[in-house]
Write an enzyme that holds these catalytic residues in place. Structure first.
Site, PDB file in Angstrom:
ATOM      1  N   GLU A   4      49.632  68.227 -97.760  1.00  0.00           N
ATOM      2  CA  GLU A   4      48.835  67.128 -97.190  1.00  0.00           C
ATOM      3  C   GLU A   4      47.837  66.578 -98.211  1.00  0.00           C
ATOM      4  O   GLU A   4      47.334  65.467 -98.056  1.00  0.00           O
ATOM      5  CB  GLU A   4      48.093  67.598 -95.942  1.00  0.00           C
ATOM      6  CG  GLU A   4      48.943  67.629 -94.698  1.00  0.00           C
ATOM      7  CD  GLU A   4      49.401  66.242 -94.243  1.00  0.00           C
ATOM      8  OE1 GLU A   4      48.542  65.387 -94.008  1.00  0.00           O
ATOM      9  OE2 GLU A   4      50.619  66.026 -94.136  1.00  0.00           O
ATOM     10  N   VAL A  58      55.221  69.402 -84.887  1.00  0.00           N
ATOM     11  CA  VAL A  58      56.349  68.600 -84.407  1.00  0.00           C
ATOM     12  C   VAL A  58      57.644  69.395 -84.213  1.00  0.00           C
ATOM     13  O   VAL A  58      58.347  69.207 -83.225  1.00  0.00           O
ATOM     14  CB  VAL A  58      56.549  67.343 -85.287  1.00  0.00           C
ATOM     15  CG1 VAL A  58      57.215  67.663 -86.614  1.00  0.00           C
ATOM     16  CG2 VAL A  58      57.316  66.284 -84.541  1.00  0.00           C
ATOM     17  N   TYR A  94      41.710  66.584 -92.529  1.00  0.00           N
ATOM     18  CA  TYR A  94      42.315  67.871 -92.913  1.00  0.00           C
ATOM     19  C   TYR A  94      42.714  67.847 -94.391  1.00  0.00           C
ATOM     20  O   TYR A  94      42.412  68.767 -95.154  1.00  0.00           O
ATOM     21  CB  TYR A  94      43.543  68.150 -92.041  1.00  0.00           C
ATOM     22  CG  TYR A  94      44.389  69.314 -92.509  1.00  0.00           C
ATOM     23  CD1 TYR A  94      44.060  70.618 -92.177  1.00  0.00           C
ATOM     24  CD2 TYR A  94      45.529  69.099 -93.290  1.00  0.00           C
ATOM     25  CE1 TYR A  94      44.837  71.686 -92.610  1.00  0.00           C
ATOM     26  CE2 TYR A  94      46.310  70.153 -93.730  1.00  0.00           C
ATOM     27  CZ  TYR A  94      45.962  71.449 -93.383  1.00  0.00           C
ATOM     28  OH  TYR A  94      46.737  72.499 -93.832  1.00  0.00           O
ATOM     29  N   SER A 133      47.709  72.726 -99.419  1.00  0.00           N
ATOM     30  CA  SER A 133      48.728  72.043 -98.612  1.00  0.00           C
ATOM     31  C   SER A 133      49.278  70.786 -99.284  1.00  0.00           C
ATOM     32  O   SER A 133      48.556  70.059 -99.979  1.00  0.00           O
ATOM     33  CB  SER A 133      48.084  71.647 -97.276  1.00  0.00           C
ATOM     34  OG  SER A 133      48.889  70.712 -96.597  1.00  0.00           O
TER      35      SER A 133
END
Ligand code: NDP
Ligand code: GDR
Length: 354
Positions: free
Chosen positions: A150, A211, A171, A148
């Site tokens: 992230e 979101v 995460y 990811s």
């Protein structure tokens, strides 16, 4: 409704890769459902790992359900869990897949602050369990790890394969662990193991608390008079939102290469959450400012300010190009949520096949 036996059948269509077998963890999720469709369309037999839940968690697969009695079944679901390493070994021995896609995860960044150890166990160690299960079972297979953006966290954009990781959540930390476990098994055991470093990708099948979907679902409900407020967190966050069906194509392409390698997948086009709100509400002729309110509950203890990917390597080596950009994505998600809500309100079955 799906049978407890979890047996599916689908007829392969054109452009097929007949005879291949794949195992997908996380098959009930957004990406898992699109990937299952893609592989079935290419003639694969697809096995999906489904974790036990007290209520049905296979809604995203309902439209490809064909029933256990159908001959020549090519989609089969198995109960297992990324926390159960022995079950993974047994499953691999039974299926002997040509390709494994590890999409299973506790994938919600905000939730990972509330459940950090669980997230580390499933999202981080779960990937290692799967890699080790492949090694222990002796099955020769290729594995895709769902890494990811992230992992880049606080590293400034644009981010690419050589950008140093600086995760900002449990995460993100778990994904860094699983990224390096994948690289290590490639180097140590000569496994064909690859990381797809995917930036945010969305669709009408996106989970309702991420979101984009939270916004597009609220637009449909506000338009229908069912809701008059939308509570949100940080509107300044910048994300590079792409379209999920295009991203699962990139996953498949990574496993068709001659040599295993890691790739960033992104559009390179980014927007703030505020801009996404504006376009999504605008798609229903609504003004977002009249409905959106701030609630600190949706903020994170440490935020990732800006993710904008450079997918040049995927473009050059995989021939992969994004088509749908965030504005079109926002509009198509609003349209799908309006259609789904209209269907729900009129008692019709909600469409999930898009
Ligand atoms: P989803 O949250 O929609 O799906 C996650 C899947 O993992 C679900 O099928 C879920 O099952 C399954 N799962 C959760 N816990 C376990 C467990 N203990 N054992 C086995 N399976 C489990 O995620 P996405 O489809 O959006 O993402 C797919 C993968 O890609 C994830 O690993 C995610 O972290 C990663 N990723 C996603 C990006 C995105 O923007 N979507 C970007 C980069 C990476 P259930 O249905 O029962 O909950
Ligand atoms: P993200 O996705 O954390 O990037 O992880 P999410 O949609 O949850 O958040 C994106 C940004 O929006 C801000 N935000 C809000 N987020 C949510 N969920 N709810 C709100 O009310 C809200 N208000 C503002 C967030 O702070 C954040 O900055 C997703 C997941 O799919 C991961 O699994 C994946 O690895 C990454 O994308 C790439």
């Amino acid at each position: 409704m799906l049978s407890a036996l979890f047996v599916f059948t689908i007829i392969p269509v054109g452009g097929t890769v007949m005879g291949k077998t794949a195992l997908i963890t996380g098959v009930t999720g957004q990406d898992g459902s699109y990937l299952a469709e893609l592989l079935l369309s290419k003639g694969y037999t697809v096995h999906g790992l489904v974790r036990r839940s007290s209520s049905f968690n296979t809604e995203r697969l309902d439209h490809i359900y064909q029933g256990p009695q159908d001959p020549g079944r090519t989609l089969v679901l198995h109960h297992a869990d990324l926390s159960d390493g022995v079950a993974l070994v047994n499953l691999l021995r039974e299926i002997e897949p040509d390709e494994v896609y590890n999409l299973g995860a506790q994938s919600h960044v905000r939730v990972s602050f509330d459940a950090p150890l669980y997230t580390g166990d499933v999202t981080g160690l779960g990937a290692l369990r799967l890699l080790e299960a492949i090694r222990a079972s002796g099955v020769r297979t290729r594995i895709y790890q769902a890494s990811s953006s992230e992992m880049f966290g606080a590293a400034p954009p644009p981010q690419h394969e050589a950008t140093p990781f600086h995760p900002r959540s449990p995460y993100g930390c778990a994904k860094v662990f699983s990224y390096w476990a994948t690289v290590n098994y490639r180097e140590a055991y000569d496994q064909f193991a690859v990381n797809g470093i995917l930036f945010n990708h969305e669709s009408p099948r996106r989970g309702e608390t991420f979101v984009t979907r939270k916004i597009t679902r609220a637009v449909a409900r506000i338009r229908a008079g069912l809701q008059d407020r939308l509570y949100m967190g940080n509107l300044d966050a910048v994300r590079d939102w792409g379209y999920a069906p295009e991203y699962v194509e990139a996953m498949w392409r990574m496993l068709q290469q001659d040599e295993p390698d890691d790739y960033v997948v992104a559009t390179g086009d980014a927007a703030t959450v505020r801009q996404f709100l504006e376009v999504a509400f605008g798609a229903a002729d609504l003004e977002w400012g009249a409905y959106v309110r701030f609630d600190p509950k949706y903020e994170r203890p440490s935020e990732v300010d800006a993710l904008i990917g450079d997918a040049g390597k995927a473009r050059r080596e995989l021939g992969w190009e994004p088509v749908v950009r965030w504005r079109e994505l926002a509009r198509l998600m609003v349209e799908a949520d309006i259609e789904a809500l209209d269907a729900e309100l009129s008692g019709r079955r909600v469409r999930i096949d898009r």
